[in-house]
Design a protein around this motif. Structure first.
Motif, PDB file in Angstrom:
ATOM      1  N   UNK A 116       0.807  -1.221   0.000  1.00 56.14           N
ATOM      2  CA  UNK A 116       0.000   0.000   0.000  1.00 56.14           C
ATOM      3  C   UNK A 116       0.841   1.271   0.000  1.00 56.14           C
ATOM      4  N   UNK A 117       2.124   1.175   0.336  1.00 55.42           N
ATOM      5  CA  UNK A 117       2.968   2.364   0.345  1.00 55.42           C
ATOM      6  C   UNK A 117       3.091   2.976  -1.055  1.00 55.42           C
ATOM      7  N   UNK A 118       2.903   2.175  -2.083  1.00 55.35           N
ATOM      8  CA  UNK A 118       3.015   2.689  -3.444  1.00 55.35           C
ATOM      9  C   UNK A 118       1.847   3.600  -3.819  1.00 55.35           C
ATOM     10  N   UNK A 119       0.774   3.547  -3.028  1.00 51.87           N
ATOM     11  CA  UNK A 119      -0.418   4.326  -3.368  1.00 51.87           C
ATOM     12  C   UNK A 119      -0.749   5.419  -2.357  1.00 51.87           C
ATOM     13  N   UNK A 120       0.059   5.578  -1.303  1.00 54.96           N
ATOM     14  CA  UNK A 120      -0.260   6.575  -0.279  1.00 54.96           C
ATOM     15  C   UNK A 120       0.037   7.983  -0.785  1.00 54.96           C
ATOM     16  N   UNK A 121      -0.598   8.956  -0.152  1.00 61.27           N
ATOM     17  CA  UNK A 121      -0.381  10.361  -0.495  1.00 61.27           C
ATOM     18  C   UNK A 121       0.545  11.011   0.530  1.00 61.27           C
ATOM     19  N   UNK A 122       1.480  11.807   0.042  1.00 59.34           N
ATOM     20  CA  UNK A 122       2.400  12.538   0.911  1.00 59.34           C
ATOM     21  C   UNK A 122       1.831  13.905   1.261  1.00 59.34           C
ATOM     22  N   UNK A 123       2.154  14.436   2.456  1.00 58.42           N
ATOM     23  CA  UNK A 123       2.912  13.776   3.524  1.00 58.42           C
ATOM     24  C   UNK A 123       2.042  12.784   4.290  1.00 58.42           C
ATOM     25  N   UNK A 124       2.683  11.775   4.870  1.00 54.38           N
ATOM     26  CA  UNK A 124       1.962  10.777   5.645  1.00 54.38           C
ATOM     27  C   UNK A 124       1.489  11.393   6.967  1.00 54.38           C
ATOM     28  N   UNK A 125       0.357  10.924   7.449  1.00 58.10           N
ATOM     29  CA  UNK A 125      -0.198  11.432   8.705  1.00 58.10           C
ATOM     30  C   UNK A 125       0.349  10.607   9.869  1.00 58.10           C
ATOM     31  N   UNK A 126       1.077  11.256  10.754  1.00 56.38           N
ATOM     32  CA  UNK A 126       1.611  10.597  11.943  1.00 56.38           C
ATOM     33  C   UNK A 126       0.854  11.082  13.177  1.00 56.38           C
ATOM     34  N   UNK A 127       1.099  10.437  14.300  1.00 53.52           N
ATOM     35  CA  UNK A 127       0.450  10.830  15.541  1.00 53.52           C
ATOM     36  C   UNK A 127       1.169  11.996  16.225  1.00 53.52           C
ATOM     37  N   UNK A 128       2.243  12.510  15.617  1.00 54.23           N
ATOM     38  CA  UNK A 128       2.997  13.601  16.232  1.00 54.23           C
ATOM     39  C   UNK A 128       2.275  14.937  16.118  1.00 54.23           C
ATOM     40  N   UNK A 129       1.368  15.077  15.171  1.00 56.89           N
ATOM     41  CA  UNK A 129       0.665  16.343  15.013  1.00 56.89           C
ATOM     42  C   UNK A 129       0.443  16.676  13.553  1.00 56.89           C
ATOM     43  N   UNK A 130      -0.045  17.877  13.331  1.00 55.67           N
ATOM     44  CA  UNK A 130      -0.333  18.324  11.970  1.00 55.67           C
ATOM     45  C   UNK A 130       0.958  18.395  11.150  1.00 55.67           C
ATOM     46  N   UNK A 131       0.881  17.905   9.925  1.00 56.56           N
ATOM     47  CA  UNK A 131       2.062  17.967   9.063  1.00 56.56           C
ATOM     48  C   UNK A 131       1.920  19.011   7.971  1.00 56.56           C
ATOM     49  N   UNK A 132       0.773  19.665   7.893  1.00 59.57           N
ATOM     50  CA  UNK A 132       0.559  20.657   6.844  1.00 59.57           C
ATOM     51  C   UNK A 132       1.395  21.916   7.046  1.00 59.57           C
ATOM     52  N   UNK A 133       1.812  22.158   8.307  1.00 61.23           N
ATOM     53  CA  UNK A 133       2.617  23.348   8.574  1.00 61.23           C
ATOM     54  C   UNK A 133       4.108  23.117   8.356  1.00 61.23           C
ATOM     55  N   UNK A 134       4.480  21.931   7.914  1.00 62.29           N
ATOM     56  CA  UNK A 134       5.875  21.632   7.614  1.00 62.29           C
ATOM     57  C   UNK A 134       6.716  21.298   8.818  1.00 62.29           C
ATOM     58  N   UNK A 135       6.100  21.185  10.009  1.00 61.68           N
ATOM     59  CA  UNK A 135       6.866  20.876  11.209  1.00 61.68           C
ATOM     60  C   UNK A 135       7.123  19.384  11.358  1.00 61.68           C
ATOM     61  N   UNK A 136       6.182  18.561  10.898  1.00 62.27           N
ATOM     62  CA  UNK A 136       6.321  17.110  11.029  1.00 62.27           C
ATOM     63  C   UNK A 136       6.093  16.421   9.682  1.00 62.27           C
ATOM     64  N   UNK A 137       6.810  16.840   8.637  1.00 65.67           N
ATOM     65  CA  UNK A 137       6.611  16.191   7.334  1.00 65.67           C
ATOM     66  C   UNK A 137       7.217  14.796   7.305  1.00 65.67           C
ATOM     67  N   UNK A 138       6.503  13.880   6.730  1.00 59.87           N
ATOM     68  CA  UNK A 138       7.004  12.514   6.557  1.00 59.87           C
ATOM     69  C   UNK A 138       6.542  12.048   5.180  1.00 59.87           C
ATOM     70  N   UNK A 139       7.498  11.903   4.277  1.00 62.23           N
ATOM     71  CA  UNK A 139       7.175  11.559   2.896  1.00 62.23           C
ATOM     72  C   UNK A 139       7.774  10.208   2.525  1.00 62.23           C
ATOM     73  N   UNK A 140       7.094   9.503   1.665  1.00 65.77           N
ATOM     74  CA  UNK A 140       7.532   8.172   1.286  1.00 65.77           C
ATOM     75  C   UNK A 140       7.686   8.070  -0.227  1.00 65.77           C
ATOM     76  N   UNK A 141       8.726   7.383  -0.657  1.00 67.73           N
ATOM     77  CA  UNK A 141       8.887   6.992  -2.053  1.00 67.73           C
ATOM     78  C   UNK A 141       9.002   5.481  -2.068  1.00 67.73           C
ATOM     79  N   UNK A 142       8.266   4.858  -2.961  1.00 63.73           N
ATOM     80  CA  UNK A 142       8.184   3.396  -2.928  1.00 63.73           C
ATOM     81  C   UNK A 142       8.280   2.816  -4.322  1.00 63.73           C
TER      82      UNK A 142
END
Length: 230
Positions: A116-142
């Protein structure tokens, strides 16, 4: 005669009926609850991660979510070797809140299989907080054979799957995922290379050798010119 025979078997029939009723009423054995600490300890190379999950109580949070909640989650698990690449003392320099955020940054809010990693949208949603503000970005390439995760500070490779069921997927990663929110202000995050910078003595020696070679080349050139002029 028949009446006496039935009377003699009556206690046995009552006993069998009681046993059958008891077995029928006994509850089914419930499966053992999933324990993230036990999963990681079984591998034998996640002692630092286990300590952090316990110290921040994020491990208890994971267990509660996967055993009592309806939503799944995904955990990226850095090995002890991955933590050893960090600068000495950097974990101890973090506040309690930052340690919690660091752990939550390794947890996705949904169950994601390797395919499923090949179809996810970046940035991934983590439990650390909002990632839209660029503080917790997590991106995947698969690709078909590899999953890479980038944080803005470093990149980690998903080495293999450690554990998976219908609620949780645990993947071994070769680097600690470092969020920008915590580490962007640090000039140095990683431990120095084992080789280290060249020493002054080695630099001086190299310079001296280079100077000797240049002098030898000049001398040979002068000697060659003199021989042709004879």
């Amino acid at each position: 005669m028949m009446k006496q025979l039935l009377l003699s078997f009556s206690p046995l029939l009552v006993f069998l009926l009681h046993c059958t009723t008891t077995v029928a009423q006994s509850p089914a054995t419930s499966p053992a609850p999933t324990n993230i600490t036990a999963i990681l300890e079984k591998s034998g190379k996640f002692s630092t991660l286990v300590w952090l999950l316990g110290n921040t109580q994020v491990g208890d949070r994971i267990n509660t979510q996967i055993n009592k909640g309806n939503k799944g989650l995904t955990l990226f698990a850095p090995t002890d070797a991955a933590f050893s690449r960090l600068k000495s003392g950097i974990l101890n320099s973090l506040s309690d809140q930052q340690k919690v955020q660091l752990m939550l940054f390794h947890i996705l809010t949904s169950f994601i299989s390797l395919s499923q990693f090949q179809a996810v949208s970046n940035p991934l949603h983590t439990q650390a907080g909002e990632n839209s503000n660029g503080h917790f970005p997590l991106n995947v390439t698969s690709s078909a054979k590899q999953v890479n995760i980038t944080t803005g500070i470093d990149t980690a490779n998903v080495a293999k799957s450690i554990y998976t069921d219908s609620q949780i997927a645990v993947y071994e990663v070769d680097n600690v995922l470092l969020p920008l929110e915590i580490f962007r202000h640090l000039s140095s995050v990683f431990a120095p290379s084992p080789e280290g910078p060249p020493s002054r003595a080695s630099v001086d020696t190299s310079s001296a050798m280079g100077l000797m070679i240049r002098h030898a080349a000049v001398w040979l050139g002068v000697a060659a010119i003199a021989a042709f002029s004879l």
